[in-house]
Design an enzyme around this catalytic site. Structure first.
Site, PDB file in Angstrom:
ATOM      1  N   LYS A 252     -16.054 -20.350 -49.751  1.00 56.21           N
ATOM      2  CA  LYS A 252     -15.536 -19.423 -50.754  1.00 56.21           C
ATOM      3  C   LYS A 252     -16.495 -18.251 -50.898  1.00 56.21           C
ATOM      4  O   LYS A 252     -17.668 -18.421 -51.242  1.00 56.21           O
ATOM      5  CB  LYS A 252     -15.368 -20.142 -52.096  1.00 56.21           C
ATOM      6  CG  LYS A 252     -14.905 -19.227 -53.211  1.00 56.21           C
ATOM      7  CD  LYS A 252     -14.529 -19.993 -54.463  1.00 56.21           C
ATOM      8  CE  LYS A 252     -14.153 -19.038 -55.577  1.00 56.21           C
ATOM      9  NZ  LYS A 252     -13.757 -19.722 -56.798  1.00 56.21           N
TER      10      LYS A 252
ATOM     11  N   LYS B  62     -11.489 -19.237 -48.376  1.00 52.76           N
ATOM     12  CA  LYS B  62     -10.923 -18.360 -49.402  1.00 52.76           C
ATOM     13  C   LYS B  62     -11.745 -17.087 -49.508  1.00 52.76           C
ATOM     14  O   LYS B  62     -12.971 -17.190 -49.549  1.00 52.76           O
ATOM     15  CB  LYS B  62     -10.951 -19.116 -50.730  1.00 52.76           C
ATOM     16  CG  LYS B  62     -10.478 -18.362 -51.917  1.00 52.76           C
ATOM     17  CD  LYS B  62     -10.584 -19.239 -53.122  1.00 52.76           C
ATOM     18  CE  LYS B  62     -10.265 -18.397 -54.327  1.00 52.76           C
ATOM     19  NZ  LYS B  62     -10.904 -18.836 -55.509  1.00 52.76           N
TER      20      LYS B  62
HETATM   21  C1  PBG Z   1     -12.244 -20.321 -60.263  1.00 53.73           C
HETATM   22  C2  PBG Z   1     -11.314 -19.731 -59.269  1.00 53.73           C
HETATM   23  C3  PBG Z   1     -11.097 -18.387 -58.944  1.00 53.73           C
HETATM   24  C4  PBG Z   1     -10.028 -18.364 -58.040  1.00 53.73           C
HETATM   25  C5  PBG Z   1      -9.658 -19.682 -57.810  1.00 53.73           C
HETATM   26  N1  PBG Z   1     -10.477 -20.510 -58.565  1.00 53.73           N
HETATM   27  C6  PBG Z   1     -11.742 -17.155 -59.444  1.00 53.73           C
HETATM   28  C7  PBG Z   1     -13.155 -16.873 -59.159  1.00 53.73           C
HETATM   29  O1  PBG Z   1     -13.842 -17.602 -58.427  1.00 53.73           O
HETATM   30  O2  PBG Z   1     -13.630 -15.881 -59.719  1.00 53.73           O
HETATM   31  C8  PBG Z   1      -9.397 -17.139 -57.456  1.00 53.73           C
HETATM   32  C9  PBG Z   1      -7.953 -17.289 -57.076  1.00 53.73           C
HETATM   33  C10 PBG Z   1      -7.243 -15.999 -56.862  1.00 53.73           C
HETATM   34  O3  PBG Z   1      -7.828 -14.893 -56.899  1.00 53.73           O
HETATM   35  O4  PBG Z   1      -6.022 -16.063 -56.640  1.00 53.73           O
HETATM   36  N2  PBG Z   1     -13.587 -20.209 -59.960  1.00 53.73           N
END
Ligand code: PBG
Length: 327
Positions: free
Chosen positions: A194, A247
């Protein structure tokens, strides 16, 4: 012209093109992310994600029905709590928003596969993905809370948990907690690869989870890095992750292909809020053809090697697959 090999030969006609198609899609690979919030009778559109809504538990039910009708049988829940505090206690409250949403969905829709996002950022007053020590997120102190959160989701009825916080060691901590409570067969889908990405912007508007100070770069990955992603994926598999996620999706398909080679567990790709927002905005301006772009971006993710695709366009993609437009 004496040319024996003519690649165009295999491109004549839809029947032949489909016969030689390399990427096949199936709606069972799709997961629809949705936002549930406190309250009653609420279905509010997210301004930066037209067509996506925050649902209260009662209106969520209608949406779940629509998803099943469209051929989507897996959802991932994100919670928007009624209150936030320093330690994100709403994340692991037995009567928290996700816990209640999951319990209701479990009762009303036994055929739906229920996944929960496990993170603290929607629940902390400072918007970071863990508890703070000064201005830093305290990794090890956060692990215990993440494990508690995951366990509370499973106890409410979740089929799978998906930690997205990017703390070191969270998969092991969650696995240990689930096993100790007897949930040995509940899988963990780790957001292992991520990146610290501006593509999460609309999500943070939707969930009210932007960090109050600083950013997430001390825990999410630097987008210049590729080998570091492989390291994260391998570590999480060792800790017991059953599925590895990459991601965002669109700008990170190189990582999907690399992770697919590096690990022997299913790989998921998450087309995040900013990707959805860009396609919607471009379509609303009339600059691009939304349906064609949805088909092309979905096929690209599967072509890169993902086995599972998380997308706000899941119902549309399921329909396009059923209609034979893609897959
Ligand atoms: C929680 C999380 C996020 C997303 C999924 N889980 C936001 C972040 O990390 O700031 C993003 C999902 C999306 O943008 O569709 N940490």
């Amino acid at each position: 012209m004496d040319m024996k090999i003519r690649p165009r030969r295999l491109r004549y006609g839809e029947t032949l093109r489909k016969m030689v198609r390399e990427t096949r899609m199936d709606a069972s690979s799709l997961i629809y992310p949705m936002f549930v919030r406190e309250g009653n009778g609420i279905r509010e559109e997210i301004p930066t994600m037209p067509g996506q809504y925050r649902y209260s538990i009662d209106t969520m039910e209608k949406k779940l029905e629509e998803l099943l009708d469209a051929g989507v049988s897996s959802v991932m829940f994100f919670g928007i709590p009624g209150y936030k505090d320093e330690v994100g206690s709403g994340a692991y409250a037995a009567d928290g928003i996700v816990q209640r949403a999951v319990a209701r969905a479990r009762r009303e829709f036994p055929e739906l596969y229920l996944i929960t996002d496990v993170c603290m950022c929607e629940y902390t007053s400072h918007g970071h993905c863990g508890v703070l020590c000064g201005h830093d997120v305290d990794n090890d102190a956060t692990l215990e809370l993440l494990a508690k959160t995951a366990l509370s989701h499973v106890q409410a009825g979740a089929d799978m948990v998906a930690p997205s916080d990017m703390m070191d060691g969270r998969v092991a901590a969650i696995r240990t907690a689930l096993d100790a409570a007897g949930h040995i067969n509940t899988p963990i889908m780790s957001y292992a690869v991520k990146y610290a990405s501006a593509f999460y912007g609309p999500f943070r508007d939707a969930a009210g989870s932007a960090p109050a100070f600083g950013d997430r770069r001390s825990y999410q990955m630097d987008y210049h890095n590729s080998r570091e992603g492989i390291k994260e994926a391998l570590l999480d598999v060792q800790e017991g992750a059953d599925i590895i996620m990459v991601k965002p999706a669109m700008s990170y398909l190189d990582m999907v292909a690399k992770i697919k080679e590096a690990v022997h567990v299913p790989v998921a790709s998450y087309s995040v809020s900013g990707e959805y927002a860009m396609i919607k905005a471009g379509a609303q301006l009339g600059y691009i053809d939304e349906e064609k772009i949805i088909c092309e971006t979905a096929a690209a993710a599967f072509r890169a090697g993902c086995d599972i695709y998380l997308t706000y366009y899941a119902p549309e993609i399921a329909r396009f697959i059923a209609e034979g437009r893609i897959g």
